[in-house]
Design a protein around this motif. Structure first.
Motif, PDB file in Angstrom:
ATOM      1  N   ALA A   1     136.085  26.177 -46.855  1.00  0.00           N
ATOM      2  CA  ALA A   1     136.108  24.720 -46.715  1.00  0.00           C
ATOM      3  C   ALA A   1     137.381  24.254 -46.003  1.00  0.00           C
ATOM      4  CB  ALA A   1     135.998  24.054 -48.076  1.00  0.00           C
ATOM      5  N   LEU A   2     138.513  24.840 -46.366  1.00  0.00           N
ATOM      6  CA  LEU A   2     139.775  24.441 -45.744  1.00  0.00           C
ATOM      7  C   LEU A   2     139.814  24.826 -44.272  1.00  0.00           C
ATOM      8  CD1 LEU A   2     142.362  25.223 -48.558  1.00  0.00           C
ATOM      9  CD2 LEU A   2     141.674  22.994 -47.677  1.00  0.00           C
ATOM     10  N   GLU A   3     139.285  25.995 -43.947  1.00  0.00           N
ATOM     11  CA  GLU A   3     139.227  26.397 -42.542  1.00  0.00           C
ATOM     12  C   GLU A   3     138.380  25.414 -41.741  1.00  0.00           C
ATOM     13  OE1 GLU A   3     137.674  30.337 -42.540  1.00  0.00           O
ATOM     14  OE2 GLU A   3     139.538  31.264 -43.272  1.00  0.00           O
ATOM     15  N   SER A   4     137.275  24.994 -42.325  1.00  0.00           N
ATOM     16  CA  SER A   4     136.384  24.046 -41.655  1.00  0.00           C
ATOM     17  C   SER A   4     137.002  22.657 -41.586  1.00  0.00           C
ATOM     18  CB  SER A   4     135.045  23.978 -42.391  1.00  0.00           C
ATOM     19  OG  SER A   4     134.416  25.239 -42.417  1.00  0.00           O
ATOM     20  N   ALA A   5     137.755  22.287 -42.625  1.00  0.00           N
ATOM     21  CA  ALA A   5     138.405  20.977 -42.650  1.00  0.00           C
ATOM     22  C   ALA A   5     139.447  20.862 -41.548  1.00  0.00           C
ATOM     23  CB  ALA A   5     139.045  20.734 -44.006  1.00  0.00           C
TER      24      ALA A   5
ATOM     25  N   CYS B   1     126.039  30.374 -41.667  1.00  0.00           N
ATOM     26  CA  CYS B   1     124.692  30.777 -41.322  1.00  0.00           C
ATOM     27  C   CYS B   1     123.912  29.599 -40.773  1.00  0.00           C
ATOM     28  CB  CYS B   1     123.973  31.381 -42.532  1.00  0.00           C
ATOM     29  SG  CYS B   1     123.596  30.184 -43.846  1.00  0.00           S
ATOM     30  N   GLU B   2     122.819  29.890 -40.115  1.00  0.00           N
ATOM     31  CA  GLU B   2     121.916  28.864 -39.620  1.00  0.00           C
ATOM     32  C   GLU B   2     120.852  28.651 -40.680  1.00  0.00           C
ATOM     33  OE1 GLU B   2     120.235  26.035 -38.159  1.00  0.00           O
ATOM     34  OE2 GLU B   2     121.798  26.798 -36.801  1.00  0.00           O
ATOM     35  N   SER B   3     120.880  27.469 -41.303  1.00  0.00           N
ATOM     36  CA  SER B   3     120.020  27.233 -42.460  1.00  0.00           C
ATOM     37  C   SER B   3     118.532  27.271 -42.114  1.00  0.00           C
ATOM     38  CB  SER B   3     120.362  25.897 -43.126  1.00  0.00           C
ATOM     39  OG  SER B   3     120.236  24.836 -42.204  1.00  0.00           O
ATOM     40  N   SER B   4     118.188  27.077 -40.848  1.00  0.00           N
ATOM     41  CA  SER B   4     116.785  27.135 -40.454  1.00  0.00           C
ATOM     42  C   SER B   4     116.284  28.577 -40.377  1.00  0.00           C
ATOM     43  CB  SER B   4     116.586  26.451 -39.099  1.00  0.00           C
ATOM     44  OG  SER B   4     117.338  27.109 -38.088  1.00  0.00           O
ATOM     45  N   ILE B   5     117.228  29.511 -40.351  1.00  0.00           N
ATOM     46  CA  ILE B   5     116.869  30.940 -40.268  1.00  0.00           C
ATOM     47  C   ILE B   5     117.113  31.639 -41.595  1.00  0.00           C
ATOM     48  CG2 ILE B   5     117.381  33.125 -39.103  1.00  0.00           C
ATOM     49  CD1 ILE B   5     118.231  31.457 -36.658  1.00  0.00           C
ATOM     50  N   THR B   6     118.293  31.402 -42.161  1.00  0.00           N
ATOM     51  CA  THR B   6     118.680  32.017 -43.428  1.00  0.00           C
ATOM     52  C   THR B   6     118.813  30.940 -44.499  1.00  0.00           C
ATOM     53  OG1 THR B   6     119.936  33.692 -42.231  1.00  0.00           O
ATOM     54  CG2 THR B   6     120.410  33.456 -44.586  1.00  0.00           C
ATOM     55  N   LYS B   7     118.261  31.184 -45.657  1.00  0.00           N
ATOM     56  CA  LYS B   7     118.388  30.199 -46.738  1.00  0.00           C
ATOM     57  C   LYS B   7     119.854  30.096 -47.136  1.00  0.00           C
ATOM     58  CE  LYS B   7     116.733  28.975 -51.342  1.00  0.00           C
ATOM     59  NZ  LYS B   7     116.530  27.572 -50.947  1.00  0.00           N
TER      60      LYS B   7
ATOM     61  N   LEU C   1     130.891  16.951 -39.981  1.00  0.00           N
ATOM     62  CA  LEU C   1     130.463  18.311 -39.671  1.00  0.00           C
ATOM     63  C   LEU C   1     129.718  18.876 -40.874  1.00  0.00           C
ATOM     64  CD1 LEU C   1     130.704  20.818 -37.750  1.00  0.00           C
ATOM     65  CD2 LEU C   1     132.807  21.381 -38.987  1.00  0.00           C
ATOM     66  N   LEU C   2     128.540  19.421 -40.637  1.00  0.00           N
ATOM     67  CA  LEU C   2     127.762  20.066 -41.688  1.00  0.00           C
ATOM     68  C   LEU C   2     127.840  21.570 -41.503  1.00  0.00           C
ATOM     69  CD1 LEU C   2     124.497  17.925 -41.580  1.00  0.00           C
ATOM     70  CD2 LEU C   2     126.231  17.843 -43.336  1.00  0.00           C
ATOM     71  N   ILE C   3     128.148  22.284 -42.569  1.00  0.00           N
ATOM     72  CA  ILE C   3     128.144  23.742 -42.463  1.00  0.00           C
ATOM     73  C   ILE C   3     127.300  24.334 -43.579  1.00  0.00           C
ATOM     74  CG2 ILE C   3     130.407  23.828 -41.337  1.00  0.00           C
ATOM     75  CD1 ILE C   3     131.568  24.838 -43.986  1.00  0.00           C
ATOM     76  N   SER C   4     126.614  25.417 -43.260  1.00  0.00           N
ATOM     77  CA  SER C   4     125.791  26.145 -44.229  1.00  0.00           C
ATOM     78  C   SER C   4     126.385  27.537 -44.407  1.00  0.00           C
ATOM     79  CB  SER C   4     124.346  26.258 -43.720  1.00  0.00           C
ATOM     80  OG  SER C   4     123.768  24.993 -43.547  1.00  0.00           O
ATOM     81  N   LEU C   5     126.428  27.998 -45.647  1.00  0.00           N
ATOM     82  CA  LEU C   5     126.992  29.305 -45.962  1.00  0.00           C
ATOM     83  C   LEU C   5     125.970  30.124 -46.725  1.00  0.00           C
ATOM     84  CD1 LEU C   5     130.469  28.102 -47.311  1.00  0.00           C
ATOM     85  CD2 LEU C   5     129.949  28.822 -44.972  1.00  0.00           C
ATOM     86  N   ASP C   6     125.965  31.436 -46.458  1.00  0.00           N
ATOM     87  CA  ASP C   6     125.091  32.311 -47.234  1.00  0.00           C
ATOM     88  C   ASP C   6     125.793  32.719 -48.525  1.00  0.00           C
ATOM     89  OD1 ASP C   6     126.912  34.345 -46.610  1.00  0.00           O
ATOM     90  OD2 ASP C   6     125.657  35.168 -45.009  1.00  0.00           O
ATOM     91  N   SER C   7     125.190  33.605 -49.288  1.00  0.00           N
ATOM     92  CA  SER C   7     125.755  33.993 -50.586  1.00  0.00           C
ATOM     93  C   SER C   7     127.064  34.759 -50.455  1.00  0.00           C
ATOM     94  CB  SER C   7     124.740  34.827 -51.365  1.00  0.00           C
ATOM     95  OG  SER C   7     124.376  35.976 -50.624  1.00  0.00           O
TER      96      SER C   7
ATOM     97  N   ARG D   1     125.865  24.251 -48.894  1.00  0.00           N
ATOM     98  CA  ARG D   1     125.968  23.372 -47.738  1.00  0.00           C
ATOM     99  C   ARG D   1     127.086  22.369 -48.018  1.00  0.00           C
ATOM    100  NH1 ARG D   1     120.903  20.794 -45.358  1.00  0.00           N
ATOM    101  NH2 ARG D   1     122.117  20.988 -43.448  1.00  0.00           N
ATOM    102  N   LEU D   2     127.978  22.239 -47.036  1.00  0.00           N
ATOM    103  CA  LEU D   2     129.160  21.398 -47.179  1.00  0.00           C
ATOM    104  C   LEU D   2     129.155  20.305 -46.122  1.00  0.00           C
ATOM    105  CD1 LEU D   2     131.921  24.159 -47.575  1.00  0.00           C
ATOM    106  CD2 LEU D   2     130.460  23.182 -49.352  1.00  0.00           C
ATOM    107  N   LEU D   3     129.662  19.136 -46.502  1.00  0.00           N
ATOM    108  CA  LEU D   3     129.843  18.022 -45.577  1.00  0.00           C
ATOM    109  C   LEU D   3     131.332  17.818 -45.375  1.00  0.00           C
ATOM    110  CD1 LEU D   3     128.681  15.574 -43.986  1.00  0.00           C
ATOM    111  CD2 LEU D   3     128.874  14.253 -46.107  1.00  0.00           C
TER     112      LEU D   3
END
Length: 364
Positions: free
Chosen positions: A167-171, A192-198, A181-187, A202-204
């Motif tokens: 989160a801090l890196e993205s901030a 990750c691309e949420s349309s490909i990988t669940k 900015l919306l980011i999706s993370l895997d486990s 998800r962070l705003l």
């Protein structure tokens, strides 16, 4: 975050009110508002801000009431593909993702504290970048927040150390933008691309403002078309000049603020931050020098000054002799504007705004 939303949230805490904050997190198709738009809904049904009026706003308000009843934040997808505003004859053909967060007196101290600290940071011009978890495999994490101040201080906690790190890196990257900015993370906490990988999370990431602050120093012949065009682009515009005959409401009725004062004293009272674009178009070399001296070491995103190559070179040499660092002076865009062969005040204004947009989009 818009001033009216901040004021509404401050009211929530000062008067122990119940409220839910709706934030647009995604927009697919034709939607009235884009990610980052907000609306604050109070328990009595009154609102501050808007996410699009008749196109689904009433439905969003109903969901906000449910959040206030359960004290639990949620993500809600507002389907407007069949929504018709009968009065306006408008059809909305998109889907908006909404994060609805409870901000009220019944929150736990753990949730209320970062909310209050974030508001205080905004009001103190610390330019905080806010990160919110709005989807997570663990329900306890939804709604958790942290924010990064411009001095590097971090407040808040997302509940998992690795999540905090990402989160801090993205901030740090998101704070330089003028849009969320919306980011999706895997486990494994990898992007990750949420349309490909669940996505597991998800962070705003929200910058302190999505409004460009344009500070125009000089109220002469270029300033008028520059103000008019900048307002069309949605900029928040301040004009400064030491001549009352120029810096007045009759000439700049569309400006958000105009200041008639000595340039040096006026600049002492203006907050210049990473969301500020400064344009120096004063009446002469002396006032240009005063303005440049005052702003060149400020954290402005852009500083541009009208003038010929010869004039600018001489002025920069003077300032360097007086102690201004050469690296600081390299930030100056001058002669100002893109080279489009501009001659009239209106054409010069277009040239300047084109350069501002290029810098804003990080293309220059």
């Amino acid at each position: 975050m818009d001033k009216e939303i901040c004021q509404g949230l401050r009211k929530v805490f000062e008067h122990s009110l119940e409220a839910a904050l709706i934030t647009v997190t995604s927009a697919l198709g034709s939607t009235p508002r884009k990610p980052g738009a907000k609306m604050l809904v109070f328990a009595d049904g009154t609102t501050v801000g808007t996410i699009g009026g008749g196109c689904g706003e009433a439905e969003a308000k109903r969901e906000a009431v449910k959040v206030m009843a359960t004290l639990t934040p949620k993500i809600y997808y507002l389907n407007m593909t069949a929504g018709v505003d009968q009065d306006e004859g408008m059809v909305c053909g998109g889907i908006m993702g909404l994060f609805i967060d409870y901000w009220g007196s019944q929150s736990s101290v753990a949730r209320t504290k970062p909310h209050k600290e974030y508001l205080s940071s905004l009001e103190s011009n610390d330019n905080p970048v806010l990160v919110t978890v709005f989807e997570a495999v663990e329900e306890r994490l939804i709604g958790k927040k942290l924010f990064l101040k411009n001095n590097g201080d971090v407040l808040g906690d997302l509940g998992i150390e690795e999540l905090n790190r990402v989160a801090l890196e993205s901030a740090k990257a998101g704070g330089k933008k003028f849009y969320p900015l919306l980011i999706s993370l895997d486990s494994e906490f990898k992007l990750c691309e949420s349309s490909i990988t669940k996505a597991a999370f998800r962070l705003l990431i929200e910058p302190p403002t999505t409004v460009v602050q344009l500070l125009i120093l000089g109220a002469g012949y270029i300033a008028q078309p520059l103000v008019a065009m900048a307002k069309i682009l949605g900029y928040e515009v301040t004009v400064v000049d030491d001549r009352l005959s120029l810096a007045n409401s009759s000439r700049f009725n569309s400006a958000d603020r105009f200041i008639c004062n000595d340039f040096e004293r006026a600049l002492d009272d203006i907050n210049i931050n990473a969301q500020t674009f400064v344009v120096i178009v004063t009446k002469g070399s002396y006032s240009d020098k005063v303005c440049l001296w005052k702003v060149i070491n400020q954290p402005a995103r852009y500083i541009g000054m009208m003038g010929s190559y010869r004039k600018v070179k001489a002025l920069k040499a003077e300032l360097e002799e007086e102690g201004v660092g050469r690296e600081s002076l390299k930030k100056l865009y001058s002669p100002i504007g893109l080279k489009i062969g501009a001659e009239t005040p209106e054409e010069i204004a277009v040239s300047i705004l084109s350069q501002l947009i290029k810098v804003q989009k990080r293309l220059a």
